[in-house]
Design an enzyme around this catalytic site. Structure first.
Site, mmCIF file in Angstrom:
data_model
loop_
_atom_site.group_PDB
_atom_site.id
_atom_site.type_symbol
_atom_site.label_atom_id
_atom_site.label_comp_id
_atom_site.label_asym_id
_atom_site.label_seq_id
_atom_site.Cartn_x
_atom_site.Cartn_y
_atom_site.Cartn_z
ATOM 1 N N GLU A 145 51.077 34.413 46.904
ATOM 2 C CA GLU A 145 49.794 35.117 47.521
ATOM 3 C C GLU A 145 48.688 34.413 47.235
ATOM 4 O O GLU A 145 48.718 33.504 46.320
ATOM 5 C CB GLU A 145 49.608 36.595 46.567
ATOM 6 C CG GLU A 145 50.136 37.674 47.267
ATOM 7 C CD GLU A 145 50.048 38.939 46.189
ATOM 8 O OE1 GLU A 145 50.676 39.790 46.327
ATOM 9 O OE2 GLU A 145 48.730 38.862 45.887
ATOM 10 N N CYS A 154 41.314 32.827 46.252
ATOM 11 C CA CYS A 154 41.901 32.797 45.090
ATOM 12 C C CYS A 154 43.256 32.369 45.189
ATOM 13 O O CYS A 154 44.129 32.769 46.105
ATOM 14 C CB CYS A 154 41.936 34.280 44.746
ATOM 15 S SG CYS A 154 43.001 34.669 43.211
ATOM 16 N N CYS A 205 55.345 34.905 36.910
ATOM 17 C CA CYS A 205 54.550 34.516 35.637
ATOM 18 C C CYS A 205 55.429 35.101 34.396
ATOM 19 O O CYS A 205 55.842 36.221 34.486
ATOM 20 C CB CYS A 205 53.151 35.335 35.744
ATOM 21 S SG CYS A 205 51.907 34.974 34.552
ATOM 22 N N CYS A 226 51.797 40.295 30.993
ATOM 23 C CA CYS A 226 50.641 41.246 30.626
ATOM 24 C C CYS A 226 51.143 42.634 31.211
ATOM 25 O O CYS A 226 51.651 42.697 32.158
ATOM 26 C CB CYS A 226 49.505 40.904 31.319
ATOM 27 S SG CYS A 226 48.914 39.182 30.579
ATOM 28 N N CYS A 266 50.204 44.433 34.674
ATOM 29 C CA CYS A 266 49.982 43.444 35.960
ATOM 30 C C CYS A 266 51.473 43.395 36.794
ATOM 31 O O CYS A 266 52.200 43.250 36.172
ATOM 32 C CB CYS A 266 49.590 41.933 35.412
ATOM 33 S SG CYS A 266 49.880 40.591 36.527
ATOM 34 N N GLY A 292 50.346 33.831 38.283
ATOM 35 C CA GLY A 292 50.369 32.714 37.269
ATOM 36 C C GLY A 292 49.452 32.559 36.189
ATOM 37 O O GLY A 292 48.401 32.910 36.381
ATOM 38 N N SER A 295 40.997 30.888 35.321
ATOM 39 C CA SER A 295 41.095 31.956 34.576
ATOM 40 C C SER A 295 42.346 31.951 33.705
ATOM 41 O O SER A 295 43.513 31.901 34.264
ATOM 42 C CB SER A 295 41.155 33.431 35.433
ATOM 43 O OG SER A 295 41.327 34.392 34.387
ATOM 44 N N SER A 301 41.010 36.228 30.321
ATOM 45 C CA SER A 301 41.227 37.739 30.439
ATOM 46 C C SER A 301 41.445 38.152 28.887
ATOM 47 O O SER A 301 42.400 38.145 28.243
ATOM 48 C CB SER A 301 42.536 37.653 30.968
ATOM 49 O OG SER A 301 42.561 36.909 32.321
ATOM 50 N N LEU A 302 40.170 39.014 28.481
ATOM 51 C CA LEU A 302 40.174 39.521 27.268
ATOM 52 C C LEU A 302 41.012 40.995 27.277
ATOM 53 O O LEU A 302 41.982 41.108 26.359
ATOM 54 C CB LEU A 302 38.737 39.559 26.717
ATOM 55 C CG LEU A 302 38.584 40.014 25.521
ATOM 56 C CD1 LEU A 302 38.850 38.776 24.351
ATOM 57 C CD2 LEU A 302 37.034 40.389 25.038
ATOM 58 N N HIS A 303 40.375 41.716 27.918
ATOM 59 C CA HIS A 303 40.917 43.077 28.182
ATOM 60 C C HIS A 303 41.009 44.038 26.908
ATOM 61 O O HIS A 303 41.263 45.111 27.175
ATOM 62 C CB HIS A 303 42.362 42.859 28.836
ATOM 63 C CG HIS A 303 42.097 42.286 30.141
ATOM 64 N ND1 HIS A 303 41.078 42.017 31.005
ATOM 65 C CD2 HIS A 303 43.230 41.377 30.490
ATOM 66 C CE1 HIS A 303 41.556 41.313 31.869
ATOM 67 N NE2 HIS A 303 42.450 40.723 31.885
ATOM 68 N N CYS A 348 46.554 42.346 42.467
ATOM 69 C CA CYS A 348 47.191 40.864 42.529
ATOM 70 C C CYS A 348 48.671 41.077 42.255
ATOM 71 O O CYS A 348 49.179 41.708 41.453
ATOM 72 C CB CYS A 348 46.723 40.205 41.547
ATOM 73 S SG CYS A 348 47.226 38.512 41.354
#
Ligand code: SF4
Length: 353
Positions: A92, A105, A112, A116, A119, A164, A196, A219-221, A341
């Site tokens: 993508e 992007c 990946c 996570c 995701c 990824g 990122s 990416s903390l989250h 995504c």
């Protein structure tokens, strides 16, 4: 698959290759100009390049390898491309329109492995890394789409935030960035490029030493290791503290601000106490770190995660602001198309679960 993708060569690599076969260095400048300024799609178009050089390139390289498999266009101008690689895998790429210009992007891996838990892309186990040329070509493919649809604008920004983990494909990503920002070619400035990562702390040091001067987003989250390890398994290898130390190094080395990305998940990480914990984590580095709050796009594969209420997001933002934190809420792009995504690709691929 035998011919190499020409977009994967840095200028220095192309010049060295041509010189090895007896051509002068300025030929590389000509070829580079045809590729990135005149957007040639065939070597035979390169009218001022010597025929011997054209033949050499034609015998050993290809210019285009990606084919458009599906395209979704949003009312807000966002365009999502599903592109087919030479080995038939799908990736993508997304075009987004901002007040400041056009950004693309890009994806860096087929699938990946970071897993996570919120995701859609993480459901697609990694099949392979993309080559540098395949990363660069995504930008060229979007630029070609703009040309085809009579839109004259040039892509001004690149975000390495697609499917990824960029630092799990380190050398290809670094080479692609060198090509994208080369002033002789696409010339997208380093400050317009953002990478990122999910937080591979050891690679953040290595990336800082590459001296690319691009923006870095993490990416903390979640503000605590306990919560972060629940939703991001990478946190079991690299704690929040190790990431924050690596970010200190990145900032000192590059003098660039870094961004902490934070997806707001309903009732999980969106409470006032979480905002206060983020502020505490940032501490005295308020002028050096931005926080980007991201509304979650629910996916049917992860029904346990929902988007936080709008008021909750605003309250979270307010709490951070009152603590003196530079903070923004990310504008949504393409809300009327497969927004999350990885969703577009998931529809056409086998998920691991
Ligand atoms: S959020 Fe990024 S790193 Fe995590 S699984 Fe998805 S694509 Fe991979």
């Amino acid at each position: 698959m035998s011919k190499e993708l020409i977009y994967g060569l840095t200028f220095e690599q192309l010049a060295a290759y041509l010189m090895k076969f007896g051509h002068k260095k300025y030929r590389a400048l000509q070829v580079w100009d045809w590729l990135y300024r005149k957007k040639a799609t065939q070597f035979s178009e390169m009218a001022d390049v010597h025929i011997d050089c054209i033949e050499l390139l034609t015998d050993h390289f290809v210019i285009n390898s990606l084919r458009e498999y599906e395209r979704q266009e949003s009312e807000d101008g966002t365009v999502k491309f599903l592109l087919k690689l030479r080995d038939e895998h799908l990736i993508e790429t997304v075009l987004m329109r901002h007040k400041f210009g056009l950004s693309v992007c890009v994806t860096t891996q087929v699938g990946c492995n970071m897993g996570c838990s919120f995701c859609a892309s993480g459901l697609l186990i990694k099949n392979r890394d993309l080559f540098a040329g395949e990363i660069v070509e995504q930008i060229m493919a979007v630029q070609e789409y703009l040309k085809r649809s009579n839109q004259q604008e040039l892509i001004s920004h690149v975000v390495v935030m697609g499917i990824g983990e960029p630092f799990d494909n380190f050398s290809n990503v670094v080479n692609a960035i060198r090509i994208i920002k080369d002033h002789k070619g696409l010339a997208i400035p380093a400050r317009h490029i953002t990478v990122s990562t999910s937080g591979l702390a050891d690679r953040i040091y290595q990336f800082a030493d590459e001296n690319l001067q691009v923006n870095l987003a993490i990416s903390l989250h979640a503000p605590t290791n306990e919560l972060r390890s629940q939703i991001m398994k990478i946190n079991r290898s690299f704690s929040i503290q190790s990431i924050m130390e690596a970010l200190d190094y990145y900032r000192q080395k590059t003098k660039r601000r870094v961004t902490l990305e934070y997806i707001l998940l309903k009732d999980l990480n969106d409470k006032r106490e979480h905002a206060l914990q983020i502020a505490e984590l940032i501490g005295e580095k308020k002028q050096l770190i931005n926080v980007n709050l991201i509304p979650y796009n629910p996916v049917e594969e992860h029904p346990q995660y929902q988007r936080s209420e709008h008021e909750v997001m605003l309250a979270f933002y307010d709490t951070l602001k009152k603590q003196g934190i530079n903070c923004s809420i990310r504008l949504e792009h393409g809300a009327d198309i497969d927004a999350a995504c990885g969703q577009l690709r998931s529809k056409h691929s086998h998920c691991r679960s």
